[in-house]
Design a protein around this motif. Structure first.
Motif, PDB file in Angstrom:
ATOM      1  N   ARG A  51       0.838  -1.193   0.000  1.00  7.09           N
ATOM      2  CA  ARG A  51       0.000   0.000   0.000  1.00  7.09           C
ATOM      3  C   ARG A  51       0.877   1.249   0.000  1.00  7.09           C
ATOM      4  O   ARG A  51       1.534   1.574   0.980  1.00  7.09           O
ATOM      5  CB  ARG A  51      -0.925  -0.003   1.219  1.00  7.09           C
ATOM      6  N   MET A  52       0.866   1.949  -1.109  1.00  8.78           N
ATOM      7  CA  MET A  52       1.777   3.090  -1.301  1.00  8.78           C
ATOM      8  C   MET A  52       1.548   4.200  -0.295  1.00  8.78           C
ATOM      9  O   MET A  52       2.486   4.927   0.056  1.00  8.78           O
ATOM     10  CB  MET A  52       1.627   3.651  -2.710  1.00  8.78           C
ATOM     11  N   GLN A  53       0.330   4.332   0.232  1.00  8.78           N
ATOM     12  CA  GLN A  53       0.044   5.433   1.150  1.00  8.78           C
ATOM     13  C   GLN A  53       0.736   5.268   2.498  1.00  8.78           C
ATOM     14  O   GLN A  53       0.762   6.210   3.295  1.00  8.78           O
ATOM     15  CB  GLN A  53      -1.467   5.570   1.374  1.00  8.78           C
ATOM     16  N   GLU A  54       1.296   4.080   2.753  1.00  9.61           N
ATOM     17  CA  GLU A  54       2.002   3.863   4.017  1.00  9.61           C
ATOM     18  C   GLU A  54       3.510   3.707   3.817  1.00  9.61           C
ATOM     19  O   GLU A  54       4.235   3.414   4.768  1.00  9.61           O
ATOM     20  CB  GLU A  54       1.419   2.643   4.732  1.00  9.61           C
ATOM     21  N   GLY A  55       3.977   3.860   2.592  1.00 13.95           N
ATOM     22  CA  GLY A  55       5.405   3.938   2.308  1.00 13.95           C
ATOM     23  C   GLY A  55       6.221   2.789   2.877  1.00 13.95           C
ATOM     24  O   GLY A  55       5.865   1.610   2.743  1.00 13.95           O
ATOM     25  N   ILE A  56       7.319   3.129   3.534  1.00 15.56           N
ATOM     26  CA  ILE A  56       8.239   2.124   4.058  1.00 15.56           C
ATOM     27  C   ILE A  56       7.583   1.253   5.118  1.00 15.56           C
ATOM     28  O   ILE A  56       7.944   0.087   5.298  1.00 15.56           O
ATOM     29  CB  ILE A  56       9.507   2.811   4.628  1.00 15.56           C
ATOM     30  N   LEU A  57       6.579   1.797   5.830  1.00 14.53           N
ATOM     31  CA  LEU A  57       5.871   1.014   6.845  1.00 14.53           C
ATOM     32  C   LEU A  57       5.123  -0.156   6.211  1.00 14.53           C
ATOM     33  O   LEU A  57       4.965  -1.206   6.828  1.00 14.53           O
ATOM     34  CB  LEU A  57       4.903   1.913   7.617  1.00 14.53           C
ATOM     35  N   SER A  58       4.667   0.038   4.983  1.00 13.45           N
ATOM     36  CA  SER A  58       4.030  -1.049   4.247  1.00 13.45           C
ATOM     37  C   SER A  58       5.056  -2.099   3.826  1.00 13.45           C
ATOM     38  O   SER A  58       4.839  -3.300   3.982  1.00 13.45           O
ATOM     39  CB  SER A  58       3.305  -0.483   3.028  1.00 13.45           C
ATOM     40  N   LEU A  59       6.192  -1.644   3.301  1.00 14.72           N
ATOM     41  CA  LEU A  59       7.229  -2.578   2.848  1.00 14.72           C
ATOM     42  C   LEU A  59       7.805  -3.388   4.007  1.00 14.72           C
ATOM     43  O   LEU A  59       8.248  -4.531   3.814  1.00 14.72           O
ATOM     44  CB  LEU A  59       8.343  -1.808   2.142  1.00 14.72           C
ATOM     45  N   MET A  60       7.783  -2.820   5.207  1.00 12.93           N
ATOM     46  CA  MET A  60       8.314  -3.545   6.378  1.00 12.93           C
ATOM     47  C   MET A  60       7.479  -4.777   6.718  1.00 12.93           C
ATOM     48  O   MET A  60       7.951  -5.680   7.424  1.00 12.93           O
ATOM     49  CB  MET A  60       8.367  -2.603   7.589  1.00 12.93           C
ATOM     50  N   GLN A  61       6.240  -4.838   6.213  1.00 12.09           N
ATOM     51  CA  GLN A  61       5.398  -6.003   6.506  1.00 12.09           C
ATOM     52  C   GLN A  61       5.893  -7.256   5.790  1.00 12.09           C
ATOM     53  O   GLN A  61       5.573  -8.382   6.207  1.00 12.09           O
ATOM     54  CB  GLN A  61       3.948  -5.715   6.119  1.00 12.09           C
ATOM     55  N   MET A  62       6.669  -7.080   4.734  1.00 15.27           N
ATOM     56  CA  MET A  62       7.192  -8.245   4.013  1.00 15.27           C
ATOM     57  C   MET A  62       8.151  -9.058   4.892  1.00 15.27           C
ATOM     58  O   MET A  62       7.949 -10.268   5.067  1.00 15.27           O
ATOM     59  CB  MET A  62       7.855  -7.803   2.713  1.00 15.27           C
ATOM     60  N   PRO A  63       9.192  -8.461   5.487  1.00 13.99           N
ATOM     61  CA  PRO A  63      10.049  -9.262   6.369  1.00 13.99           C
ATOM     62  C   PRO A  63       9.360  -9.678   7.659  1.00 13.99           C
ATOM     63  O   PRO A  63       9.673 -10.740   8.216  1.00 13.99           O
ATOM     64  CB  PRO A  63      11.245  -8.332   6.641  1.00 13.99           C
ATOM     65  N   ARG A  64       8.413  -8.861   8.152  1.00 13.14           N
ATOM     66  CA  ARG A  64       7.715  -9.221   9.393  1.00 13.14           C
ATOM     67  C   ARG A  64       6.902 -10.500   9.206  1.00 13.14           C
ATOM     68  O   ARG A  64       6.918 -11.395  10.057  1.00 13.14           O
ATOM     69  CB  ARG A  64       6.806  -8.082   9.849  1.00 13.14           C
ATOM     70  N   THR A  65       6.168 -10.586   8.119  1.00  8.53           N
ATOM     71  CA  THR A  65       5.377 -11.791   7.875  1.00  8.53           C
ATOM     72  C   THR A  65       6.277 -12.997   7.612  1.00  8.53           C
ATOM     73  O   THR A  65       5.949 -14.123   8.012  1.00  8.53           O
ATOM     74  CB  THR A  65       4.416 -11.583   6.690  1.00  8.53           C
ATOM     75  N   THR A  66       7.423 -12.765   6.955  1.00  6.07           N
ATOM     76  CA  THR A  66       8.363 -13.861   6.699  1.00  6.07           C
ATOM     77  C   THR A  66       8.911 -14.414   8.013  1.00  6.07           C
ATOM     78  O   THR A  66       9.037 -15.639   8.185  1.00  6.07           O
ATOM     79  CB  THR A  66       9.514 -13.363   5.814  1.00  6.07           C
TER      80      THR A  66
END
Length: 297
Positions: free
Chosen positions: A168-183
């Motif tokens: 979700r682009m509206q949350e920027g880096i906070l959105s991208l951080m969910q990728m390693p968190r879920t992993t």
């Protein structure tokens, strides 16, 4: 004259007036153009009868279609900041969220629930494309993590129905951080020695495909689902070559080793039940109408 003007003419106009038909009364198949009555489509699990095209299902319908007797208990999800970056483009992000919540009735794109699947306790998360394209933000990431942790704590298999346009682009880096968190949360489930099954639905793209959607112990997809990191048009423009027919579709990915199987929605529940029972080494259920064979003394 007054009786004719005031009574007869209005009744004739009402009789001849075109009746308004709800917009969602009939659904058009994107492949063949066939019109299907929405009640018939719903009864068929949103699969077009003639073409077999799999329409999108919302999260609640998916959960009801998967759990035994449609019964499940929702898992309470953590609260997150609503608009951490105070983002605004053409509209404020918080206004977009309000519209999505009003339209779908959900707080965010992922729902998590526990219940029985073929009499076996399981935890299931469903990503709903109808909520801002199923995009992965902080709330969706927290939901997936919570689902994985719940499965590890309860000792159940975890099934993820993925459908997303990406981060979700509206949350920027906070959105991208969910990728390693879920992993990392998937690793916790693996340490608990419980299976993780992913069902990829149409479409599953972007950062979701680059993280938890492709890390299952078993990778399943629905027929015709679009699956990939970048879209076919972007890839063609980048490499300046024509892509093969069916590229990034479920059947193509299965034939090239990225998926384990492509399963029709009508067989999905039984397939998931068999896989879960096999992976946790639970005894297979006897066929309906037959008693289990007595064990020798």
């Amino acid at each position: 004259m007054n009786w004719i003007s005031n009574v007869v003419r209005p009744k004739i106009r009402d009789f001849l007036a075109r009746r308004e038909v709800p917009e969602n009364l009939w659904v058009k198949c994107p492949e063949t153009g066939q019109m299907v009555f929405h009640k018939d489509l719903e009864a068929n699990l949103y699969v077009i009868p003639a073409s077999g095209y799999h329409m999108r299902m919302d999260a609640v319908m998916r959960l009801k279609a998967t759990f035994d007797d449609g019964a499940y208990e929702e898992v309470a999800l953590p609260d997150v900041a609503t608009d951490p970056l105070k983002f605004r483009d053409e509209r404020r992000y918080i206004d977009r969220l309000k519209d999505a919540r009003t339209k779908t009735g959900y707080q965010d794109a992922v729902k998590v629930a526990t219940g029985l699947l073929t009499e076996l306790p399981v935890t299931i998360a469903v990503q709903d494309f109808g909520f801002m394209g199923g995009s992965l933000g902080m709330a969706a990431g927290e939901a997936v993590v919570k689902g994985l942790q719940t499965a590890a704590q309860k000792g159940t298999p975890f099934i993820m129905f993925a459908a997303s346009g990406g981060a979700r682009m509206q949350e920027g880096i906070l959105s991208l951080m969910q990728m390693p968190r879920t992993t990392a949360a998937i690793q916790e489930l693996r340490e608990a020695k419980k299976p993780y099954i992913v069902v990829l639905t149409n479409p599953t793209t972007g950062g979701v495909t680059a993280s938890y959607a492709m890390l299952g112990d078993v990778q399943i997809a629905e027929p015709g689902a679009l699956i990939g990191f970048a879209g076919p048009r972007v890839i063609e423009q980048t490499i300046r070559e024509k892509l093969p027919d069916g590229f990034q579709r479920a059947e193509y990915l299965r034939d090239h080793g990225m998926l384990d199987m492509v399963v029709h929605r009508h067989q999905m529940r039984d397939t998931l039940g068999r896989l879960c029972r096999m992976l946790v080494k639970a005894p297979a259920l006897p066929p309906k109408g037959r008693l289990p064979r007595p064990q020798a003394a």
